[in-house]
Motif scaffolding. Structure first.
Motif: not given
Length: 232
Positions: A4-10, A117-124, A220-232
């Motif tokens: 995981x890498x902080x400071x990305x744009x999602x 995710x909003x604590x670590x990344x910029x969300x649009x 990146x293909x995921x099965x569910x929305x919460x899986x985003x936390x494993x990668x971002x």
């Protein structure tokens, strides 16, 4: 992506990514097909006709519940070989009343995942459709505060993604488009130089289907929305 890498744009899609949408349209279509009860065409054949009508109406009129109702009426007119009567149009509206007046039903885990995710990344937020209807859904969802900016557009193509990147000053190497539609979310974002996260919808709209290159390592293909936390 292993670390995981902080400071990305999602950048998030809305319909069928953050909240249920197409499944509700499908319920209305099922009711419509039962009601039409054509003497020679089966449900599959009528659905193909409706798909063609929707495809044409989307190009001419855009997206949204009102255009969907128009497509149902156009489909009925073609099947009956005459304009839909006022009574028939009223029946179509009755079939779709739950769709037009519905409350927004969030996909499981969305609210908590966005908060983290909003604590670590910029969300649009980037969504397409009728401006008033999409804004109503955003307001009803209670999710708007998670996003630094919200963008409602009539269509999501490569030019839109490139414009968004320029307007927001995005570093494409750390920018990810997250959505359920290969046609509107994944492929144009990749063509614009962004990375992408594909979360397939169990009820995909026929008009949004497209093939994603399985060899593309920046999807990146995921099965569910919460899986985003494993990668971002």
């Amino acid at each position: 992506m292993s670390d995981r890498r902080d400071g990305q744009v999602l950048i998030f899609d809305a319909d069928d990514t953050l909240w249920e949408n197409n499944a509700l349209f499908e319920r209305v279509i099922d009711d419509f097909l039962e009601w039409v009860a054509h003497p020679t065409l089966d449900h599959g054949e009528i659905r193909l006709i409706l798909n063609d009508i929707e495809r044409a109406n989307v190009v001419t009129h855009g997206y949204g519940s009102a255009i969907f109702l128009r497509s149902l009426a156009d489909c009925l007119s073609r099947l009956r070989e005459r304009p839909a009567t006022e009574a028939e149009r009223q029946r179509i509206e009755e079939l779709a009343v739950a769709l037009v007046q519905r409350r927004v039903e969030l996909v499981p885990g969305v609210a908590d995942t966005l908060a983290e995710l909003g604590r670590r990344h910029r969300l649009l937020l980037l969504t397409k459709g009728d401006t008033e209807e999409q804004q109503r859904k955003i307001d009803a969802s209670g999710l708007g505060h998670h996003f630094g900016s919200t963008h409602i557009v009539p269509e999501k193509d490569v030019a839109v993604y490139r414009h968004l990147a320029t307007e927001q000053g995005l570093d494409l190497s750390i920018t990810w488009m997250i959505g359920n539609s290969p046609k509107s979310d994944i492929l144009p974002a990749r063509s614009a130089g962004m990375n992408a996260v594909y979360i397939p919808d169990p009820y995909p709209w026929a008009l949004e289907r497209a093939e994603i290159d399985p060899a593309d390592k920046l999807v990146l293909t995921l099965s569910t929305f919460p899986e985003l936390l494993l990668h971002f």
